[in-house]
Design an enzyme around this catalytic site. Structure first.
Site, PDB file in Angstrom:
ATOM      1  CB  CYS A   9      11.266   4.618 -10.589  1.00 52.02           C
ATOM      2  SG  CYS A   9       9.497   4.668 -10.878  1.00 52.02           S
ATOM      3  N   GLY A  35      11.794  -1.644  -8.895  1.00 50.04           N
ATOM      4  CA  GLY A  35      10.552  -1.638  -9.664  1.00 50.04           C
ATOM      5  C   GLY A  35      10.505  -2.798 -10.618  1.00 50.04           C
ATOM      6  CG  ASN A 110      13.509   7.078  -7.943  1.00 50.77           C
ATOM      7  OD1 ASN A 110      14.461   6.951  -7.200  1.00 50.77           O
ATOM      8  ND2 ASN A 110      12.292   6.742  -7.567  1.00 50.77           N
ATOM      9  N   GLY A 111      10.845   9.295  -8.326  1.00 51.44           N
ATOM     10  CA  GLY A 111      10.354  10.296  -7.388  1.00 51.44           C
ATOM     11  C   GLY A 111       8.907  10.621  -7.669  1.00 51.44           C
ATOM     12  CE1 TYR A 250      10.741  -4.003   1.501  1.00 52.21           C
ATOM     13  CE2 TYR A 250      10.424  -2.139   0.020  1.00 52.21           C
ATOM     14  CZ  TYR A 250      10.288  -3.487   0.295  1.00 52.21           C
ATOM     15  OH  TYR A 250       9.705  -4.304  -0.617  1.00 52.21           O
TER      16      TYR A 250
HETATM   17  P1  AMP Z   1       2.341  -5.308   5.388  1.00 53.77           P
HETATM   18  O1  AMP Z   1       1.723  -6.634   5.272  1.00 53.77           O
HETATM   19  O2  AMP Z   1       1.564  -4.305   4.567  1.00 53.77           O
HETATM   20  O3  AMP Z   1       2.526  -4.857   6.808  1.00 53.77           O
HETATM   21  O4  AMP Z   1       3.774  -5.367   4.694  1.00 53.77           O
HETATM   22  C1  AMP Z   1       4.943  -5.326   5.414  1.00 53.77           C
HETATM   23  C2  AMP Z   1       6.085  -5.781   4.526  1.00 53.77           C
HETATM   24  O5  AMP Z   1       6.174  -4.954   3.369  1.00 53.77           O
HETATM   25  C3  AMP Z   1       7.422  -5.724   5.241  1.00 53.77           C
HETATM   26  O6  AMP Z   1       7.999  -6.999   5.145  1.00 53.77           O
HETATM   27  C4  AMP Z   1       8.241  -4.715   4.474  1.00 53.77           C
HETATM   28  O7  AMP Z   1       9.537  -5.206   4.233  1.00 53.77           O
HETATM   29  C5  AMP Z   1       7.520  -4.540   3.176  1.00 53.77           C
HETATM   30  N1  AMP Z   1       7.462  -3.144   2.723  1.00 53.77           N
HETATM   31  C6  AMP Z   1       7.502  -2.031   3.462  1.00 53.77           C
HETATM   32  N2  AMP Z   1       7.391  -0.935   2.702  1.00 53.77           N
HETATM   33  C7  AMP Z   1       7.287  -1.345   1.437  1.00 53.77           C
HETATM   34  C8  AMP Z   1       7.144  -0.697   0.185  1.00 53.77           C
HETATM   35  N3  AMP Z   1       7.083   0.614   0.091  1.00 53.77           N
HETATM   36  N4  AMP Z   1       7.076  -1.467  -0.920  1.00 53.77           N
HETATM   37  C9  AMP Z   1       7.113  -2.779  -0.827  1.00 53.77           C
HETATM   38  N5  AMP Z   1       7.233  -3.452   0.322  1.00 53.77           N
HETATM   39  C10 AMP Z   1       7.317  -2.763   1.449  1.00 53.77           C
END
Ligand code: AMP
Length: 468
Positions: A9, A35, A110-111, A250
């Site tokens: 968030c 978000g 947020n949290g 990220y």
């Molecule tokens: P995956 O297909 O599940 O391995 O997704 C990896 C991708 O999700 C990478 O490109 C990351 O930049 C992104 N990512 C990593 N952590 C998060 C997160 N908490 N929320 C949204 N996207 C994420």
């Protein structure tokens, strides 16, 4: 159904500005990456508190001028939300605003609170009725039940009963309060514009409204803003701060400065370190946009290999991971990214992303790169293997779904179909992040190491969910 997470968030608040709600709208715009599921703004004019909420993006929920006529007053708070559970239920939108015995209060959070379920069960036994599935509502109940006459005492009393991660902004008819948990998991910065105080999850929100950065709200600090100015308190037991390193990997926007460090530069530094740790003979370095761009620039710079943008992102599609359903996410990779054959044809390619979560995205992307003619694909990840779920506000799936929790690096390499795969080491990451070598206490890196700074009650249902 209780929310598994109250996560990902963004919060914003401004006190003492004639166009408070408009400024909040702009602030939320800058925090939209934190978000996309829902958003909301509360405004106070000294007499009343008014709130407007909705599912969807800031620009969609706040598209009518009339909404801003309603949100009058010189103080305002706002929230952007994404959460895995609870769906897009309108009742889970924030700020949560309530009337109670001492007036009105709205809160944006947020949290993630690790003991929310326990506190909620105890409150329900005493007769409290909850209207949302968000753990933030627990804070409201605790605050409303407090017998204290002072708002600051009511809030600190409530917050002393919860554990976990919170960067919070409260608004009453006449005051705004910001609070950050003693570990300081999630960021919260303080700024000033036109004589008004501003708080926001990230500095990029200050930049948009041309606010001057003053400092961070400190871990364990509570700040009350009223007509006499700003007063700071430290009402909580002191803890070793453990800000979240995944914000740098990220989550935060690269143009922000959080926890005292600039996000883009940190990501570039991760890329430098990654190149030092995992060299490979290659013709080009390409990022998975947007998340892998700064690290790929760093990698290319350090390795002396040309940087190319061979994957182009359609910016009108949200972050793929954000789509709640597996089927949509799979589909999403193709809607979101396309490869440039003319850049990739016959090349040995290093592809950089910030993290591998389930591995599904990487697998599709590597397939796309090969289909466009690449000769070799070497995947490099600018963080260590994500093997443990986050309980402090980042939306990570359960352990079962995290590919690195049950697979070796070579198994992951095979799954994503890369020729080679290299992750940034935890030590390398912490060295770049500025933590003293060997002392992992500074940043929270529980998603990589499993060292959780705040313990949480382990409930049977969590085991069933596969959280552990
Ligand atoms: P995956 O297909 O599940 O391995 O997704 C990896 C991708 O999700 C990478 O490109 C990351 O930049 C992104 N990512 C990593 N952590 C998060 C997160 N908490 N929320 C949204 N996207 C994420």
């Amino acid at each position: 159904m209780f929310d598994k997470y109250e996560d990902e968030c963004g919060v914003f608040g401004i006190y003492g500005h004639p166009e408070a709600a408009n400024m909040t709208y702009l602030g939320l715009y800058a925090l939209q990456h934190r978000g996309q599921e829902s958003c909301g703004i509360s405004a106070a004019d000294g007499m009343r508190l008014r709130t407007h909420l909705g599912s969807g993006l800031v620009a969609d929920v706040f598209k009518d001028d009339e909404i801003f006529n309603k949100l009058s007053g010189d103080a305002s708070i706002g929230h952007v939300r994404y959460s895995t559970a609870g769906g897009d239920n309108i009742r889970n939108c924030q700020p949560i605003a309530v009337d109670y015995a001492r007036g009105s209060v709205a809160v944006a959070h947020n949290g993630n609170l690790v003991n929310a379920r326990e506190v909620r069960n105890a409150l329900e036994e005493k007769g409290s009725i909850f209207s949302t599935t968000a753990d933030t509502e627990v804070i409201i109940h605790l605050l409303a039940r407090s017998q204290s006459d002072s708002l600051g005492d009511r809030i600190s009393e409530a917050l002393r009963q919860v554990r976990g991660a919170y960067s919070l902004v409260f608004l009453t008819e006449t005051r705004m309060v910001a609070a950050r948990d003693p570990h300081g998991f999630r960021p919260l910065v303080l700024g000033e514009v036109d004589g008004a105080y501003v708080v926001a999850s990230e500095t990029c929100a200050l930049d948009l409204i041309e606010a001057r950065f003053i400092r961070e709200i400190e871990p364990g600090e509570m700040v009350i803003f009223d007509k006499n100015g700003m007063t700071s308190y430290h009402p909580f037991e002191e803890r070793t701060p453990s800000p979240c390193i995944f914000e740098f990997v990220y989550f935060a926007r690269p143009d922000s400065t959080i926890f005292g460090q600039q996000v883009y530069q940190m990501r570039k530094g991760f890329g430098h370190q990654l190149a030092r740790e995992h060299q490979v003979e290659a013709d080009i370095v390409i990022p998975v946009p947007d998340s892998g761009v700064p690290a790929a620039i760093g990698y290319a710079e350090e390795a002396g290999i040309p940087f190319e943008m061979a994957l182009i992102r359609n910016h009108y599609v949200g972050r793929t991971f954000i789509e709640p359903q597996q089927s949509i996410r799979h589909f999403g990779v193709k809607i979101k990214l396309n490869a440039i054959r003319e850049v990739l044809q016959g090349k040995r390619v290093v592809v950089i992303d910030d993290s591998i979560v389930r591995g599904t995205t990487s697998r599709k992307i590597i397939k796309m790169i090969r289909n466009a003619g690449a000769k070799e694909v070497h995947m490099r990840v600018s963080s260590p293997p994500t093997a443990y779920p986050c309980f402090y506000g980042i939306d990570t799936p359960t352990r079962k779904e995290l590919i690195a929790s049950s697979h070796t690096i070579d198994e992951i390499r095979k799954y994503v179909t890369a020729d080679t795969l290299g992750y940034l080491s935890l030590e390398g990451m912490l060295e770049i992040a500025g933590a003293p070598k060997g002392a992992k206490g500074h940043f929270c890196e529980a998603c990589f190491s499993g060292n959780y700074p705040v313990k949480f009650p382990r409930l049977k249902s969590d085991d069933q969910l596969g959280l552990f």
